[in-house]
Scaffold this motif. Structure first.
Motif: not given
Length: 263
Positions: A96-107
């Motif tokens: 991922y690009e960041s932890k925040g981007q990870r959370d958005s992707a999984w949602a």
């Protein structure tokens, strides 16, 4: 005539729908993985398949999950099964690009109709996964960038070191200054080195890394050469003058799946 042509051109430009910027999209919806720059945040996931369900789980990943991951902003890095797979495990790494981007992707992934349908169809005869482990990882400052290269056939070694209290920096320094070069000189390929992201249990005493070998026999020979290497013996002895660095370690030998980007 020239003036009319200019007005027409101006209208076409002004009326053309603009593409969302990358920043706008990541704030509101999933960013397709093919628009992502090189990942710097990683997730290592281990699935324990239900009895007799590992092959069905692998098929679901190959036929559906990987492409739905990518559509929703996850980068498929590598997929493996242990050579001695007594626990029916699938191990995989996402970028991922960041932890925040990870959370958005999984949602986004969890809400994806295509995923919901694939999941429902796959568990008609029973669930495929008993449990899941996950680790969130950042590169160490000496790690080579992780490349999705097909250099198979080869085997991978996933190694996790747990240090004594206060010794993680010393262990990282030994790897950075000595171990990686000595690995290379003895026939080991450095794939990637990670620290745990802050806040996880063990984040201040854990090093996770991947190396590879052409096969299990060459792995055995490479470790023998490494253990006998004078440069390693010297670096090891010098690093332990104030006490041992590593309290314990876990390692597993892995074969890449047929659909793994990294082979």
């Amino acid at each position: 005539m020239k003036y009319l042509s200019f007005l027409l051109l101006l209208c076409l430009v002004a009326c053309k729908p603009s593409n969302k910027s990358k920043m706008q999209r990541t704030a509101t919806e999933a960013m397709p993985a093919d628009e992502m720059t090189d990942p710097v945040f990683f997730e290592l996931r281990t699935y324990y398949a239900a009895p007799n369900k590992l092959n069905a789980l692998l098929k679901r990943f190959e036929d559906y999950t990987l492409k739905i991951f990518e559509k929703n902003g996850m980068l498929n890095m590598g997929y493996w099964t242990p050579i001695e797979n007594t626990e029916n495990k699938l191990v995989y790494l996402l970028g991922y690009e960041s932890k925040g981007q990870r959370d958005s992707a999984w949602a986004s992934f969890r809400d994806d109709p295509e995923w919901k349908q694939a999941y429902a169809n796959s568990i008609v005869e029973g669930k495929l996964v008993d449990s899941v482990d996950q680790l969130f990882l950042n590169y160490t400052d000496y790690s080579p960038p992780l490349k999705k290269e097909d250099k198979g056939p080869r085997v991978f070694s996933l190694r996790t070191y747990y240090t004594h209290t206060g010794k993680l920096d010393n262990l990282n320094a030994r790897f950075k200054d000595h171990t990686l070069d000595i690995f290379t000189n003895n026939g080991m390929t450095n794939i990637a080195y990670f620290d745990l992201d802050e806040g996880q249990e063990g984040f201040n005493n854990t090093l996770v890394y991947l190396i590879s070998f052409p096969d299990t026999l060459e792995r055995k020979e490479a470790w023998k050469r490494f253990g006998e290497d004078p440069n390693w013996k010297s670096a090891y002895a010098n690093s332990r003058k104030d006490g041992p660095l590593v309290d314990s370690l876990v390692h597993v030998l892995l074969n890449p799946t047929s659909f793994s980007p990294l082979k």
